[in-house]
Design a protein around this motif. Structure first.
Motif, PDB file in Angstrom:
ATOM      1  N   TYR A 420       0.827  -1.204   0.000  1.00 48.68           N
ATOM      2  CA  TYR A 420       0.000   0.000   0.000  1.00 48.68           C
ATOM      3  C   TYR A 420       0.865   1.258   0.000  1.00 48.68           C
ATOM      4  O   TYR A 420       0.478   2.291  -0.537  1.00 48.68           O
ATOM      5  N   PHE A 421       2.053   1.162   0.624  1.00 50.02           N
ATOM      6  CA  PHE A 421       2.952   2.310   0.740  1.00 50.02           C
ATOM      7  C   PHE A 421       4.006   2.350  -0.364  1.00 50.02           C
ATOM      8  O   PHE A 421       4.568   3.408  -0.660  1.00 50.02           O
ATOM      9  N   ILE A 422       4.266   1.214  -0.989  1.00 50.35           N
ATOM     10  CA  ILE A 422       5.423   1.053  -1.885  1.00 50.35           C
ATOM     11  C   ILE A 422       5.507   2.130  -2.966  1.00 50.35           C
ATOM     12  O   ILE A 422       6.600   2.598  -3.305  1.00 50.35           O
ATOM     13  N   GLU A 423       4.372   2.543  -3.529  1.00 54.15           N
ATOM     14  CA  GLU A 423       4.421   3.479  -4.652  1.00 54.15           C
ATOM     15  C   GLU A 423       4.458   4.948  -4.228  1.00 54.15           C
ATOM     16  O   GLU A 423       4.517   5.833  -5.086  1.00 54.15           O
ATOM     17  N   ALA A 424       4.439   5.224  -2.931  1.00 49.11           N
ATOM     18  CA  ALA A 424       4.533   6.619  -2.493  1.00 49.11           C
ATOM     19  C   ALA A 424       5.916   7.226  -2.780  1.00 49.11           C
ATOM     20  O   ALA A 424       6.006   8.322  -3.349  1.00 49.11           O
ATOM     21  N   PRO A 425       7.019   6.558  -2.419  1.00 53.73           N
ATOM     22  CA  PRO A 425       8.336   7.142  -2.710  1.00 53.73           C
ATOM     23  C   PRO A 425       8.610   7.312  -4.200  1.00 53.73           C
ATOM     24  O   PRO A 425       9.271   8.270  -4.616  1.00 53.73           O
TER      25      PRO A 425
END
Length: 604
Positions: A420-425
């Motif tokens: 869920y967080f992987i594509e934020a950076p």
């Protein structure tokens, strides 16, 4: 006029500087092969603890340390063979090594299942006390917490071992799909308006021809592309149906409420967060994209906007010249806002050959970043001399920067945050690149072009991947109801989704309904929707960086270093963002709407 075909390079013909340096993993294939043999022999360093880890704390800790060592070696071995297969899937040696490693990994995974099975027998409070009160257990914090959370879904040790033994069979749908795309699918050359033949491939179509300003090239390349896809639709449907049935069956075996609950469990998000992401964007973002489609049709002078026109450049006479070298300079400058520590990582990526950017026969399509623990990240991209490739490169460098920091500050078990967080950076880097380009030009056409590139980012994540996610949601629902997932069912479902989203603004033909065949993400659990979740978060973070500066940057670098030690919402809470509500999603949708407002004004 004589027809000519631009020859694609074989892997052996690609200049060294365009390839990654796998020597940082293994200098030679022989070294890799020897290490694989050694690993098989050394597995006993872990299996010697079988039946004893519940006895006392010392046995448990020593077993976990031995397991960690073996796991690091497996990651390094697997990354090497995976990257070689990705760079050239047609190479028989790469194919054979991939099969060999898969066989060994399955065998070792089977032998190591006892660790999970015995850990779940230890009292939860005891395990938590180890993690909270003994620093020796901190490297295993995330692993132990995950064991506790999945305890009620674990099967008997014998069953878990049997499932692990079927690892190669379980991964077969994805492997078949990848092998077919890389080694079997060929596309007929097509004619441009001058009757000159041009070659076609997955990479060429999805990174070049779809973005062509030439309507003849777009149309003919698309027809060549979907003609091949159509020939394989029944085979691909059978492969994908097998993947879906596998997941549904596993969710029932493990006593989950649904397959969706099972696939979301490791992501550490609620079903409400998942459905919010899909529902808000599918329903509230569609009107903005229909406006964008109508604007594109008008400015391109098209009687009908076809599916293959959606990625055509709007300002066809304005195409900033670029090159790999120029893109490198722009990206490094744009990301300086994240500070010297982060910039040094970006420099390393370019200077130490972390990036493979050729377009050769047999190369995997798309782009990705692989980040083996203890080495450094590797980026694969088929770079084209357009600025869209610059945004793709910035995206993958975002993954690289994230995991270089996480791997450097966490143990191997604590590095991976939720999907869920992987594509934020990664998407944050795209947003920062857009901000940089806008600030460094006074040319209104350049500003408009950057807005169009930003819309390309949102299109990729809020349209392409979000509609993949909606497709997944509907297909899993059909599967759980017992519907046979034939090619017709898959095509009808995809076509319906596209028509619902685009309304009457885009002509959705039979080729468009084959879009489900184009991405590997369907074989990666509920991965597609996470692209939109990451971009939702990065939209807010980019705005905070622009408004508040260094304090936000400092928080962000610390969040990246935290790896997987927190849930995705806990990580984002550090940035002042609460993804448990639909509000950040609506704010991102409104932001994109404002970009389209600016775009409409620029053409009036």
């Amino acid at each position: 006029m004589e027809k000519t075909i631009e020859k694609r390079l074989n892997r052996s013909e690609v200049p060294t500087e365009m390839t990654w340096d796998l020597g940082d993993l293994f200098v030679t294939r022989s070294e890799w092969e020897n290490e694989l043999k050694n690993l098989e022999a050394d597995i006993q360093t872990v299996t010697t603890f079988k039946g004893t880890i519940c006895d006392n704390k010392v046995n448990l800790l020593n077993c976990l340390k031995a397991y960690e060592t073996i796991y690091k070696r497996m990651v390094r071995l697997g990354t090497y063979v995976s990257l070689r297969q990705s760079e050239d899937g047609t190479n028989p040696s790469n194919q054979a090594d991939s099969i060999l490693f898969s066989s060994v990994a399955t065998k070792l995974s089977k032998e190591l299942t006892f660790v999970d099975s015995e850990l779940v027998l230890i009292d939860e409070d005891t395990l938590l006390s180890y993690v909270e009160n003994d620093s020796n257990f901190q490297p295993f914090k995330s692993y132990i917490q995950d064991i506790i959370k999945t305890k009620s879904h674990k099967l008997s040790p014998e069953t878990e071992e049997a499932l692990a033994a079927l690892g190669e069979v379980s991964s077969a749908p994805f492997n078949i799909y990848q092998m077919s795309k890389a080694a079997d699918l060929t596309f007929k050359p097509f004619l441009n308006e001058e009757e000159v033949e041009l070659p076609n491939s997955f990479a060429l179509f999805e990174t070049k021809y779809e973005f062509s300003s030439n309507p003849t090239i777009r149309k003919n390349a698309y027809e060549s592309f979907v003609a091949t896809l159509s020939q394989y639709k029944n085979t691909y449907a059978s492969v994908y149906a097998t993947e879906v049935k596998k997941q549904v069956a596993l969710s029932k075996l493990r006593n989950y409420e649904s397959v969706t609950h099972m696939l979301l469990h490791p992501q550490k998000v609620t079903t409400e967060m998942y459905h919010n992401q899909l529902n808000v964007i599918f329903n509230e973002f569609a009107p903005h994209m229909r406006r964008f489609a109508r604007l594109k049709q008008k400015e391109l002078g098209l009687e009908t906007l076809h599916f293959y026109d959606l990625k055509a450049p709007l300002d066809v006479d304005f195409q900033p010249e670029t090159s790999y070298k120029k893109v490198k300079e722009i990206i490094l400058d744009a990301l300086k806002v994240l500070g010297p520590e982060y910039s040094a990582i970006m420099e390393k990526a370019y200077n130490e050959r972390w990036i493979d950017y050729s377009d050769n026969v047999g190369k995997r399509t798309g782009a990705f970043c692989s980040s083996p623990y203890g080495v450094h990240p590797y980026i694969l991209i088929s770079f084209q001399d357009n600025m869209r490739s610059a945004f793709t490169m910035a995206h993958e460098l975002g993954h690289a920067g994230h995991f270089y920091l996480a791997n450097g500050h966490q143990s191997i078990f604590n590095t991976r945050p939720s999907l869920y967080f992987i594509e934020a950076p990664s998407t944050l880097n795209e947003r920062l690149l857009a901000q940089y380009l806008l600030k460094n030009t006074d040319d209104y056409r350049m500003k408009r072009w950057v807005i169009l590139q930003s819309l390309g980012t949102y299109y990729h994540n809020f349209v392409t991947h979000l509609l993949e996610a909606e497709f997944q949601r509907r297909i899993y629902d059909l599967a759980e109801k017992g519907t046979s997932l034939t090619a017709n069912v898959l095509c009808d479902t995809k076509g319906t989704i596209l028509k619902e989203f685009w309304g009457d603004t885009v002509e959705i033909d039979e080729g468009a309904s084959l879009t489900w065949m184009r991405q590997p993400h369907y074989y990666m659990g509920l991965y597609p929707y996470t692209y939109s979740a990451g971009l939702t978060a990065s939209t807010a973070i980019a705005q905070k960086i622009e408004e508040e500066g260094q304090p936000v940057v400092d928080k962000w670098i610390n969040v990246l270093k935290a790896g997987g030690t927190m849930s995705p919402n806990e990580l984002l809470n550090q940035m002042g963002i609460d993804m448990s509500t639909p509000e950040p999603i609506r704010q991102a949708v409104q932001y994109v709407g404002s970009l389209i407002d600016e775009l409409e004004k620029s053409f009036n």
